[in-house]
Design an enzyme around this catalytic site. Structure first.
Site, mmCIF file in Angstrom:
data_model
loop_
_atom_site.group_PDB
_atom_site.id
_atom_site.type_symbol
_atom_site.label_atom_id
_atom_site.label_comp_id
_atom_site.label_asym_id
_atom_site.label_seq_id
_atom_site.Cartn_x
_atom_site.Cartn_y
_atom_site.Cartn_z
ATOM 1 N N ASP A 1 1.172 -0.946 0.169
ATOM 2 C CA ASP A 1 0.305 -0.478 0.002
ATOM 3 C C ASP A 1 0.682 1.120 0.191
ATOM 4 O O ASP A 1 0.460 2.221 -0.479
ATOM 5 C CB ASP A 1 -0.941 -0.600 1.223
ATOM 6 C CG ASP A 1 -1.921 -1.068 0.887
ATOM 7 O OD1 ASP A 1 -2.600 -1.490 -0.031
ATOM 8 O OD2 ASP A 1 -2.694 -0.806 2.835
ATOM 9 N N GLY A 2 2.080 1.210 0.701
ATOM 10 C CA GLY A 2 2.602 2.451 1.180
ATOM 11 C C GLY A 2 3.048 2.651 -0.743
ATOM 12 O O GLY A 2 3.470 3.902 -0.844
ATOM 13 N N ARG B 1 5.774 16.071 25.119
ATOM 14 C CA ARG B 1 5.158 17.196 25.550
ATOM 15 C C ARG B 1 3.456 17.640 25.001
ATOM 16 O O ARG B 1 3.889 17.087 23.457
ATOM 17 C CB ARG B 1 5.510 18.342 25.308
ATOM 18 C CG ARG B 1 6.465 18.788 26.879
ATOM 19 C CD ARG B 1 7.234 20.027 26.662
ATOM 20 N NE ARG B 1 8.803 20.461 27.444
ATOM 21 C CZ ARG B 1 8.133 20.452 29.161
ATOM 22 N NH1 ARG B 1 7.131 20.694 28.903
ATOM 23 N NH2 ARG B 1 9.280 20.279 29.740
ATOM 24 N N TYR C 1 -3.566 5.446 9.750
ATOM 25 C CA TYR C 1 -3.234 6.402 10.608
ATOM 26 C C TYR C 1 -4.556 6.573 11.917
ATOM 27 O O TYR C 1 -4.407 5.967 13.112
ATOM 28 C CB TYR C 1 -2.367 7.526 10.869
ATOM 29 C CG TYR C 1 -1.839 7.456 11.909
ATOM 30 C CD1 TYR C 1 -1.744 7.421 13.036
ATOM 31 C CD2 TYR C 1 -0.349 8.926 11.708
ATOM 32 C CE1 TYR C 1 -0.645 8.246 14.565
ATOM 33 C CE2 TYR C 1 0.275 9.440 12.965
ATOM 34 C CZ TYR C 1 0.147 8.811 13.689
ATOM 35 O OH TYR C 1 0.353 9.290 14.885
ATOM 36 N N SER C 2 -5.687 6.437 11.396
ATOM 37 C CA SER C 2 -6.625 7.644 11.779
ATOM 38 C C SER C 2 -7.522 6.391 12.924
ATOM 39 O O SER C 2 -7.758 6.269 13.981
ATOM 40 C CB SER C 2 -8.038 7.836 11.346
ATOM 41 O OG SER C 2 -8.376 8.553 11.241
ATOM 42 N N SER D 1 -6.157 3.544 13.986
ATOM 43 C CA SER D 1 -5.011 4.286 15.140
ATOM 44 C C SER D 1 -5.472 4.671 16.052
ATOM 45 O O SER D 1 -5.611 4.019 17.529
ATOM 46 C CB SER D 1 -3.622 3.700 14.714
ATOM 47 O OG SER D 1 -2.658 2.929 13.557
ATOM 48 N N GLN E 1 4.649 10.051 3.921
ATOM 49 C CA GLN E 1 5.560 9.129 3.529
ATOM 50 C C GLN E 1 6.740 11.081 3.233
ATOM 51 O O GLN E 1 7.551 11.067 3.029
ATOM 52 C CB GLN E 1 5.221 9.039 2.046
ATOM 53 C CG GLN E 1 5.163 7.798 2.473
ATOM 54 C CD GLN E 1 4.056 6.811 1.140
ATOM 55 O OE1 GLN E 1 4.232 7.922 -0.075
ATOM 56 N NE2 GLN E 1 4.604 5.902 0.471
#
Lengths: 289, 289, 289, 289
Positions: free
Chosen positions: C68-69, C153, C185-186, C188, C242
């Site tokens: 996929d990348g 932070r 990512y969302s 995760s 990326q």
């Protein structure tokens, strides 16, 4: 607008006095006020009573005295006629009610002056089929919920979208929510917030016992089909948390976008994000980081 | 160990043949086999039947033929006597059952040879008080669950720990789980995993309608008190998903660590993390990142 | 389709042999094969090399050998030309790659026979303004991520939609994802799944330190504006995991739907839900309940 | 207690005046006041300055003027001597600071009168091994965090407990938190709340890209070993969000309970749940249900 139907939650504190005050104010401005007969009697306003079945067709606009719950019930009842609704909030700040108590009269002034917009909200319909026969048909603004009873066991719900198989959820239940309903039960079950002007459907499982079972967003024109696979349990379909219907093994619940819309009166565009901030806000800094 | 009580879930496929085989194997090694009379009759092993009320005191060890559910039920029944339990898994890999089917006989061989450990697991007890009178007392290994019925409305549950007020949860329910129960209902409701050798209590709300209502870990010697504030709803206390009791407004449920322990036989220390990996594993890479 | 651009992730095991085989197969059917010069040299296929800047305009279809990348990177590069892309999966099953290795040749056969559909996917663009000057412009298929560096932070991110203020997030970062990016990512970070045919934007905060900060769905035509309020930290904008760009205090990142679409070739409609089931599946029963 | 070390966050508004006032008040009651030389000079209280390295051993009690962050830093510095700490909160209500500004003097009166308890809190230590050599050793009260840099790619972290392999996390990072740290970063990443009197360790992954990767509770005497498998990324160990250390591929981070305790002065037992309610509270009713 000249003819107003008043829907009153008599359990709210101070509501009787307020309704009488606003009835006087509206008639003083030449408006017609209509109240369901029984309620009108209890409010000692019998002259404004009309039969229940005529209220929604005669009124040009519904004014709801109560909270989001009362407004949801009204939205279901007027869905067929498209009568606009405005909520006068009698409790906590609501997501659906537009007017807060201190500003009731200036707000109604605006309404009479035509300074408002109508915001259309997507509604849901749920049809229940039992042995291929339609046995129940419900409409709602927030969500259709299929859930197990109090005794803590899983049920198995087989889910399809447009006849494509999604998965079989081992779960306490499934919520099919509209964007409006995203701030209601679906949020408690881990679903995302959705801006209410969007049209889409949100499938949120309730305590699923499967790690893959995450909230799922699908297209508004989708037909969701849920098949009840479990036999042993009390299972129920509930619309907007208010109207329930018992389900049995192999019942099929089809949820889709209703052709009807809820039409909410908006006076001054207190935005969705402003309401979110006010309802959910808090400081909440990490301890030290 | 010389005297084995067999607990059999007759719904599991192939269980009858297996129980007869293992009964023969055990008696061939000079062991006593005990089965509840009714079940023994159904298994056509009437000679091994004993009255239900004597089974748990006569056996030195319970062998459970079934899944985690059957083992949970057995754990509650032998909690008073401290009889160790070993589970022979007849379905999916379990968190509690120790032996998988293909290795049944070598595993029992080890058991007879004394090559095992006893792992003690914290249990919970729940006492229900109605108008200050104790009306129900339940014991469980996984969790005590207080939950609403199928009709989708919130209930209000007021929670205290050691007479310190925590908060009032607007919620579908509350789970009070042991470490063993952390992989059960609590996990579905968003609770953390807990290694089962620990002693602590886990308070996990079920679809709370309040953003502050997160899972909470408290000390094992805590006494949790839940007061049912809602009147309108069917509310139930369920122990280990198996034993239910109806609750009414102002009932108080006190949950604490039971003085009794579940004693699980461990043969070769298939670790908790190995079971977790096997039950929950999957690839699951992000799409492209 | 007659002219194919090959994009090759040389790190994938067995990829060199496969590319040479398929190059032979394609040319044997009279097709033109084009490979970026450098890569062609490394593959010992120098005769098929073309300059990098001509590859995407000459090819009628891109065939991606990788995961996929690699496909995400190709999608960004061909976004301007609208060249369709098909992925030949060299690793784990992907969400984006269409062809699994064993079926490579039959799949390409279909492609040459015209037995395919083109699925358009919404892309995102992110413009970075520094003191009112546009300093960077990025396009992506999955997500634009604004995130803090490794030193733990919080950063403060002020978010607006169409110039309406949402809130100021105390957070590790914010993900603005397309429906395609909902499985990346969302997910995760706690975001919902979205069927990829939809158009919408998903705002998912990364470990927000505020309980109100839940994933948010907004309309696809929205313009999201994020203002970096924090000064002390390394903060970065990353497109599709990326392409990175350093951000500074008061930088404004505007994310909106790109006018460009990713055009993915679909051969036989392995549905989104089938891929989800395969990637995420597992048994996962509750322990006993 | 007669000798007080003052730790001052000079960035807090009004702090200079307050410190001078309280210094006067304490010396007026015959107490010794000690301030780090540099800070004393900046406060124009040079007569109270002592060398940094002597402050923590001379003071019988540290009074922290600041927020939870300042207190965390002090806790790390006095961990070796066991000097008790009391926090005087200069900002938002803290989880760790005991005294709110308006009640500063009555609170200190209690302290001088001996009307206080000392609450011991578990601390964590993290040792970093590089090619089997100890290269860094850190102590903290909240959490040890291993996390990737701003550029959005996963890292692979291999985790063990007491040399038993847990799993390899594809993740943005891992938090190992104490009960005190459960309300800090771990909460943002989805971890549970833990009452601070408990001793246990909490392993909370940060945006893991694996559905099995849930927060995990382990015994306080556990030794957690994390091995950095990724090579390509900036990775950092951070203690309490304040002290950072760069990590490289194959570095091993061992986190365990520190033999040292933080000793917090408690004056009147504002309970943990009261602080939780105040920090996290809000109404938050479902919209209508």
């Amino acid at each position: 607008m000249n003819s107003f139907g008043l829907v009153v939650n008599l359990n709210k504190k101070g509501v009787r006095k307020l309704v009488r005050q606003i009835t006087g104010w509206l008639t003083g401005r030449g408006c017609t006020v209509l109240i369901e007969e029984d309620i009108a009697a209890q409010l000692e306003l019998p002259g404004f009573g009309v039969p229940k079945n005529r209220l929604y067709e005669l009124a040009e606009c519904m004014i709801v005295f109560g909270g989001d719950g009362t407004l949801l019930g009204t939205a279901r009842k007027v869905a067929g006629t498209g009568t606009p609704i405005i909520g006068l909030n009698m409790g906590h700040m609501g997501f659906l009610t537009e007017i807060d108590l201190p500003e009731a009269l200036p707000a109604l002034e605006k309404l009479l002056d035509g300074e408002y917009d109508i915001e259309e909200r997507m509604m849901l319909q749920a049809n229940v089929y039992r042995q291929d026969k339609l046995v129940e048909q419900l409409v709602g603004l927030n969500d259709a919920v299929i859930a197990k009873g109090a005794f803590a066991r899983l049920i198995q719900l087989e889910a399809h979208v447009n006849n494509e198989y999604i998965n079989t959820y081992p779960t306490d239940g499934l919520i099919i929510a509209s964007p409006t309903g995203s701030t209601a039960y679906s949020l408690s079950a881990g679903g995302p917030l959705v801006t209410p002007n969007l049209e889409l459907m949100l499938l949120t499982p309730i305590c699923p016992h499967a790690l893959w079972a995450r909230p799922l967003i699908i297209a508004p024109e989708s037909i969701v089909k849920i098949i009840i696979l479990s036999s042993q349990e009390e299972v129920m379909l509930t619309m907007d948390g208010q109207h329930g219907f018992n389900l049995y093994q192999y019942d099929q619940v089809l949820v889709s976008r209703s052709p009807q819309k809820a039409r909410l009166v908006r006076l001054r565009g207190r935005g969705f994000f402003e309401v979110l901030r006010k309802k959910f806000h808090q400081e909440g800094d990490r301890n030290g980081a």
